[in-house]
Design an enzyme around this catalytic site. Sequence first.
Site, PDB file in Angstrom:
ATOM      1  N   CYS A  41       0.837  -1.203   0.000  1.00 56.95           N
ATOM      2  CA  CYS A  41       0.000   0.000   0.000  1.00 56.95           C
ATOM      3  C   CYS A  41       0.879   1.263   0.000  1.00 56.95           C
ATOM      4  O   CYS A  41       1.813   1.379   0.802  1.00 56.95           O
ATOM      5  CB  CYS A  41      -0.917   0.014   1.214  1.00 56.95           C
ATOM      6  SG  CYS A  41      -2.118   1.386   1.180  1.00 56.95           S
ATOM      7  N   ARG A  44       1.123   6.130   3.910  1.00 58.14           N
ATOM      8  CA  ARG A  44       2.195   6.236   4.899  1.00 58.14           C
ATOM      9  C   ARG A  44       2.181   5.029   5.836  1.00 58.14           C
ATOM     10  O   ARG A  44       1.110   4.585   6.274  1.00 58.14           O
ATOM     11  CB  ARG A  44       2.019   7.516   5.707  1.00 58.14           C
ATOM     12  CG  ARG A  44       3.176   7.809   6.670  1.00 58.14           C
ATOM     13  CD  ARG A  44       2.946   9.106   7.424  1.00 58.14           C
ATOM     14  NE  ARG A  44       1.776   9.004   8.309  1.00 58.14           N
ATOM     15  CZ  ARG A  44       1.370   9.990   9.097  1.00 58.14           C
ATOM     16  NH1 ARG A  44       1.996  11.149   9.088  1.00 58.14           N
ATOM     17  NH2 ARG A  44       0.308   9.823   9.869  1.00 58.14           N
ATOM     18  N   CYS A  71      -5.109   0.708  -2.034  1.00 64.34           N
ATOM     19  CA  CYS A  71      -4.297  -0.417  -2.520  1.00 64.34           C
ATOM     20  C   CYS A  71      -5.148  -1.587  -2.996  1.00 64.34           C
ATOM     21  O   CYS A  71      -4.653  -2.485  -3.664  1.00 64.34           O
ATOM     22  CB  CYS A  71      -3.312  -0.888  -1.451  1.00 64.34           C
ATOM     23  SG  CYS A  71      -4.066  -1.636   0.008  1.00 64.34           S
ATOM     24  N   TRP A 406       3.904 -41.627 -16.335  1.00 65.75           N
ATOM     25  CA  TRP A 406       4.079 -40.364 -17.056  1.00 65.75           C
ATOM     26  C   TRP A 406       2.767 -39.601 -17.151  1.00 65.75           C
ATOM     27  O   TRP A 406       2.700 -38.411 -16.832  1.00 65.75           O
ATOM     28  CB  TRP A 406       4.620 -40.601 -18.469  1.00 65.75           C
ATOM     29  CG  TRP A 406       4.807 -39.306 -19.214  1.00 65.75           C
ATOM     30  CD1 TRP A 406       5.944 -38.539 -19.245  1.00 65.75           C
ATOM     31  CD2 TRP A 406       3.827 -38.594 -19.979  1.00 65.75           C
ATOM     32  NE1 TRP A 406       5.730 -37.394 -19.991  1.00 65.75           N
ATOM     33  CE2 TRP A 406       4.441 -37.399 -20.462  1.00 65.75           C
ATOM     34  CE3 TRP A 406       2.492 -38.834 -20.322  1.00 65.75           C
ATOM     35  CZ2 TRP A 406       3.768 -36.471 -21.251  1.00 65.75           C
ATOM     36  CZ3 TRP A 406       1.815 -37.902 -21.106  1.00 65.75           C
ATOM     37  CH2 TRP A 406       2.446 -36.738 -21.568  1.00 65.75           C
ATOM     38  N   TYR A 410       1.879 -36.061 -15.378  1.00 67.84           N
ATOM     39  CA  TYR A 410       1.577 -34.884 -16.185  1.00 67.84           C
ATOM     40  C   TYR A 410       0.250 -34.258 -15.756  1.00 67.84           C
ATOM     41  O   TYR A 410       0.114 -33.039 -15.678  1.00 67.84           O
ATOM     42  CB  TYR A 410       1.528 -35.265 -17.664  1.00 67.84           C
ATOM     43  CG  TYR A 410       1.338 -34.082 -18.596  1.00 67.84           C
ATOM     44  CD1 TYR A 410       2.414 -33.265 -18.919  1.00 67.84           C
ATOM     45  CD2 TYR A 410       0.092 -33.784 -19.137  1.00 67.84           C
ATOM     46  CE1 TYR A 410       2.258 -32.176 -19.771  1.00 67.84           C
ATOM     47  CE2 TYR A 410      -0.082 -32.698 -19.982  1.00 67.84           C
ATOM     48  CZ  TYR A 410       1.005 -31.890 -20.297  1.00 67.84           C
ATOM     49  OH  TYR A 410       0.834 -30.809 -21.130  1.00 67.84           O
ATOM     50  N   ASP A 426       9.737 -39.249 -19.336  1.00 68.67           N
ATOM     51  CA  ASP A 426       9.539 -38.341 -20.469  1.00 68.67           C
ATOM     52  C   ASP A 426      10.802 -38.302 -21.336  1.00 68.67           C
ATOM     53  O   ASP A 426      11.892 -37.969 -20.863  1.00 68.67           O
ATOM     54  CB  ASP A 426       9.208 -36.935 -19.954  1.00 68.67           C
ATOM     55  CG  ASP A 426       8.843 -35.977 -21.071  1.00 68.67           C
ATOM     56  OD1 ASP A 426       7.646 -35.812 -21.320  1.00 68.67           O
ATOM     57  OD2 ASP A 426       9.762 -35.408 -21.699  1.00 68.67           O
TER      58      ASP A 426
END
Length: 461
Positions: A41, A44, A71, A406, A410, A426
């Site tokens: 943000c 201050r 923000c 595999w 995946y 792979d």
Amino acid sequence: MSPLELDFDSCYRAVSARDARFDGRFYTAVTTTRIYCRPICPARTPASRNVRFYRHAASAEAAGFRPCKRCRPELSPGDPGWDVRGDLVGRALRLIDDGGADEQGVAGLARRLHITERHLHRLFVAELGVGPLAVARTKRLLLAKQLLTETGLPVTDVAFAAGFGSVRQFNATMRETYGFTPSELRATAGPRVSDASLRLRLHRREPYDVEGVFAFLASRAIPGLEVADRTSYSRAVPGGTITLTPRQDHIALDVAVDDTRQLARVVARCRRLLDLDADPDAIAEILGQTSLGPLVAARPGLRVPGAFDGFELAVRAVVGQQISVAGARTLLGRIVARAAAPGGLFPAPSHLLETDLTGLGLTNRRIETLKDLAARLAEGQIDLDGGQDPAEAVAGLLEVPGIGPWTASYIALRALRDPDAWPTGDLVLKKRMAALGITDDHIERWRPWRAYAALHLWSSS
């Protein structure tokens, strides 16, 4: 910083420095203003004695704090700690993001996780300080706040798009929680589009490899379902289409649908598809110190593209076994042409189960695998959209004839969002590792980010 604990001094230093690495990891609440903010943000920095820190926006709102209009906490990327967790709370949070609590209530959410509602509430309170109902309400409110601020959608449409059951409930909840009505927020929100188009900003963590993600999706776009290149990605969704376009510091999501009540699900799935909530610094810190260091340096912010739909990704993985990406696209396009649901949607498991897949170029064995997979998902034995423990889902996948390590890995890598999934066997990975002089014993050194290691190696070719 621990996923379960917030160290006050570390958080305060991050806020003082407006450190973007912590955006989405926690929220800063200021007791004198009763407002909570993102760590970045621009306001201050408040005195430390007036500050409280919360892991989730819902926790801050439950304590009586309102979101900052400057923000805008609704724009925070997701907490990468929750994003990679496969435990009950992590999965429940992803289901809430996906609109699960809006559709089925907390009781339905608990049933999908195979636990009692009471146990789910206890887990949430222990980790977040609030229950799942409060988290779901905050998600709805923050999405509504973004819609009111960024779009010209009528307030009635905003209410239903955010998951509220009625405009009256929407008005009352926003006034009770934020202290102002939707119309009052819109009146003070500043410039926005004047029409009823629906475009939202999806923020990401930097660095972000835009070209790599969109090129990956473009090379695998299914004809009739998706249209993609290195600068945009579009696809059919229930009731219409969506388009994702990279911008300087965010992804623009354009939604053109008949019914916006699925918007929360669309947003959540787009974030997962583009892997927007990953922590590139944490990934680079581990992989950059290994044999993959040169690849990590060459492709900072590389991501693992996810999946818009778990079953769709599983079908992609099965069809793509031992054939080229281009060949898989052709076969998948034929499946969509024959079995697509109304609106050009990818077929649901129950629909694919009833579709004749002969004559499309698929082998009989491949068709049997797809049918068996579809049956198990239709019956609820396997859940690839967040409800099931990833290890259990992988075990269930391995029971399907024709799905080996595999394929299961995946699917875990992209649909289940397992950051440590490794596609065992792979051939491309083996070739790239051999070309780079990397031996198999290095694979263990890439934990817990082996999915990202795989993408670095695939991309290097």
